[in-house]
Motif scaffolding. Sequence first.
Motif, PDB file in Angstrom:
ATOM      1  N   GLY A 109      21.773 -20.935  22.638  1.00  0.00           N
ATOM      2  CA  GLY A 109      21.061 -21.588  23.722  1.00  0.00           C
ATOM      3  C   GLY A 109      21.489 -21.186  25.118  1.00  0.00           C
ATOM      4  O   GLY A 109      20.869 -21.600  26.096  1.00  0.00           O
ATOM      5  N   CYS A 138      27.566 -20.033  21.915  1.00  0.00           N
ATOM      6  CA  CYS A 138      26.657 -19.108  22.616  1.00  0.00           C
ATOM      7  C   CYS A 138      25.193 -19.449  22.376  1.00  0.00           C
ATOM      8  O   CYS A 138      24.315 -18.950  23.086  1.00  0.00           O
ATOM      9  CB  CYS A 138      26.924 -17.670  22.167  1.00  0.00           C
ATOM     10  SG  CYS A 138      28.588 -17.077  22.546  1.00  0.00           S
ATOM     11  N   ASN A 198      26.596  -9.680  29.250  1.00  0.00           N
ATOM     12  CA  ASN A 198      25.675  -9.947  28.140  1.00  0.00           C
ATOM     13  C   ASN A 198      26.202  -9.382  26.828  1.00  0.00           C
ATOM     14  O   ASN A 198      26.114 -10.020  25.774  1.00  0.00           O
ATOM     15  CB  ASN A 198      24.308  -9.343  28.438  1.00  0.00           C
ATOM     16  CG  ASN A 198      23.532 -10.122  29.485  1.00  0.00           C
ATOM     17  OD1 ASN A 198      23.880 -11.245  29.830  1.00  0.00           O
ATOM     18  ND2 ASN A 198      22.473  -9.524  30.000  1.00  0.00           N
ATOM     19  N   ARG A 205      28.695 -20.222  29.729  1.00  0.00           N
ATOM     20  CA  ARG A 205      27.871 -20.093  30.923  1.00  0.00           C
ATOM     21  C   ARG A 205      28.716 -19.688  32.134  1.00  0.00           C
ATOM     22  O   ARG A 205      28.329 -18.835  32.930  1.00  0.00           O
ATOM     23  CB  ARG A 205      27.169 -21.431  31.200  1.00  0.00           C
ATOM     24  CG  ARG A 205      26.297 -21.478  32.454  1.00  0.00           C
ATOM     25  CD  ARG A 205      25.023 -20.717  32.240  1.00  0.00           C
ATOM     26  NE  ARG A 205      25.083 -19.341  32.721  1.00  0.00           N
ATOM     27  CZ  ARG A 205      24.218 -18.404  32.382  1.00  0.00           C
ATOM     28  NH1 ARG A 205      23.248 -18.678  31.543  1.00  0.00           N
ATOM     29  NH2 ARG A 205      24.323 -17.181  32.861  1.00  0.00           N
ATOM     30  N   LYS A 254      29.128 -11.503  25.642  1.00  0.00           N
ATOM     31  CA  LYS A 254      28.642 -12.786  25.093  1.00  0.00           C
ATOM     32  C   LYS A 254      28.128 -12.583  23.673  1.00  0.00           C
ATOM     33  O   LYS A 254      28.376 -13.409  22.779  1.00  0.00           O
ATOM     34  CB  LYS A 254      27.540 -13.343  25.975  1.00  0.00           C
ATOM     35  CG  LYS A 254      26.769 -14.510  25.359  1.00  0.00           C
ATOM     36  CD  LYS A 254      25.652 -14.957  26.264  1.00  0.00           C
ATOM     37  CE  LYS A 254      24.704 -15.921  25.550  1.00  0.00           C
ATOM     38  NZ  LYS A 254      23.824 -15.255  24.582  1.00  0.00           N
ATOM     39  N   LYS A 310      21.496 -18.595  27.873  1.00  0.00           N
ATOM     40  CA  LYS A 310      20.744 -17.397  28.217  1.00  0.00           C
ATOM     41  C   LYS A 310      21.604 -16.399  28.980  1.00  0.00           C
ATOM     42  O   LYS A 310      22.348 -16.773  29.882  1.00  0.00           O
ATOM     43  CB  LYS A 310      19.519 -17.760  29.067  1.00  0.00           C
ATOM     44  CG  LYS A 310      18.460 -18.548  28.306  1.00  0.00           C
ATOM     45  CD  LYS A 310      17.231 -18.784  29.179  1.00  0.00           C
ATOM     46  CE  LYS A 310      16.149 -19.532  28.402  1.00  0.00           C
ATOM     47  NZ  LYS A 310      14.949 -19.767  29.250  1.00  0.00           N
ATOM     48  N   GLY A 311      21.505 -15.163  28.602  1.00  0.00           N
ATOM     49  CA  GLY A 311      22.219 -14.115  29.309  1.00  0.00           C
ATOM     50  C   GLY A 311      21.487 -13.710  30.578  1.00  0.00           C
ATOM     51  O   GLY A 311      20.404 -14.223  30.891  1.00  0.00           O
ATOM     52  N   HIS A 312      22.082 -12.780  31.291  1.00  0.00           N
ATOM     53  CA  HIS A 312      21.455 -12.273  32.507  1.00  0.00           C
ATOM     54  C   HIS A 312      20.208 -11.461  32.150  1.00  0.00           C
ATOM     55  O   HIS A 312      20.170 -10.780  31.126  1.00  0.00           O
ATOM     56  CB  HIS A 312      22.430 -11.396  33.284  1.00  0.00           C
ATOM     57  CG  HIS A 312      23.641 -12.134  33.765  1.00  0.00           C
ATOM     58  ND1 HIS A 312      23.584 -13.125  34.715  1.00  0.00           N
ATOM     59  CD2 HIS A 312      24.953 -12.027  33.410  1.00  0.00           C
ATOM     60  CE1 HIS A 312      24.803 -13.598  34.941  1.00  0.00           C
ATOM     61  NE2 HIS A 312      25.640 -12.945  34.153  1.00  0.00           N
ATOM     62  N   ARG A 313      19.231 -11.513  33.003  1.00  0.00           N
ATOM     63  CA  ARG A 313      18.024 -10.735  32.774  1.00  0.00           C
ATOM     64  C   ARG A 313      18.308  -9.254  33.030  1.00  0.00           C
ATOM     65  O   ARG A 313      18.915  -8.895  34.032  1.00  0.00           O
ATOM     66  CB  ARG A 313      16.899 -11.204  33.700  1.00  0.00           C
ATOM     67  CG  ARG A 313      15.576 -10.512  33.445  1.00  0.00           C
ATOM     68  CD  ARG A 313      14.464 -11.111  34.282  1.00  0.00           C
ATOM     69  NE  ARG A 313      13.188 -10.452  34.009  1.00  0.00           N
ATOM     70  CZ  ARG A 313      12.034 -10.795  34.590  1.00  0.00           C
ATOM     71  NH1 ARG A 313      12.022 -11.781  35.474  1.00  0.00           N
ATOM     72  NH2 ARG A 313      10.924 -10.153  34.279  1.00  0.00           N
TER      73      ARG A 313
END
Length: 345
Positions: free
Chosen positions: A152, A150, A125, A112, A128, A154-157
């Motif tokens: 759970g 990794c 992203n 994170r 990751k 969340k990556g960037h939108r």
Amino acid sequence: MGRRREKNLSLPQHMYQKGNSYYFVSRENGKYKWIPLGNDLAVARLEWAKLENIADVDIESVTFSVAAARFARDVMPEKAAKTQEEYTRQLRKLNAVFGNVPLDAITPQFVRRYLDERGAKVAANREKALLSTVFNHAREWGYTNAANPCAGVKGHRETGRDRYIEDAELLKVISCACRPLKDALELAYYTGQRPSDVRKLKRTDIREGALSIRQNKTKAALRVAIEGPLLDIIIRLTTELPPIEPGAVRTLYLVQDEKGQPLTKSNLHYRFTKARKLAGIPNFQFRDIRAKSATDTEEIAAMGHAQRLLGHKTRSMTEHYVKDRLGYRVAPTPKTLPQPKKRRA
């Protein structure tokens, strides 16, 4: 019998340390041969195990760089050239942060933090995703029993590209293009292929009235029927050959530069950028032509035609190209509402 070690007693047989580096030492014809193993102990143990022909080696606190090194050696060669290039760049970024960290010590909190502190969100992203892939392989190789850190996280939108190139815009760029770029642009539009696949097309790919294509990225095999406007382009490319420099050797590629050679990735980008600026068309990327081809095809062809042309495995992949850029052309609701009865005067 060799001399007993006086230091580095924890190192296995034939493995020695000099300064910060480790070596595999063997004796051939009375002379010692020193084979460098690197300056990371975990990586050095892996290399030592290979030289000793040991299938399994007990490695304590295996670092990410160990798993990354084996991933680069065993997994990456099976990928496409462009994917290998991207993975190499991404592994460099990941190793700079996680390289010396034991796999068991990499937690979701660290992942994170990496995402939050990495400047480029899209790149973060992708890195990751690669970190997750390497970790999964490390679990299969027995380097760690820890859960994938990794999972759970969340990556960037991301917002997908939705630029639709109008006909007038594409024609204006084509009018400002040199002959090789014009050929590439028109081939890209009428075949719906990626720039790398367009650049590699040869005259020998013309077989039985179709243009045979094996896509670099997906390895999908396509046969694009040579008819309509594409037929006119193929005739021009095979009969009206562009002039080349004196002494140059012409190749079989359909898109050739002034020396008769195929356009390189960087050269195509340079020529396209120049033509786009001359045309005054902003925010136009060569890859947008593939999306335009899919959208235009979907507008006039039967359902699924665009999917087959682009070589997509799923309908949803094609929809990303079509609906986000122009939207589907749909018929109005066919039902007719009942008209109110007219009142008598």
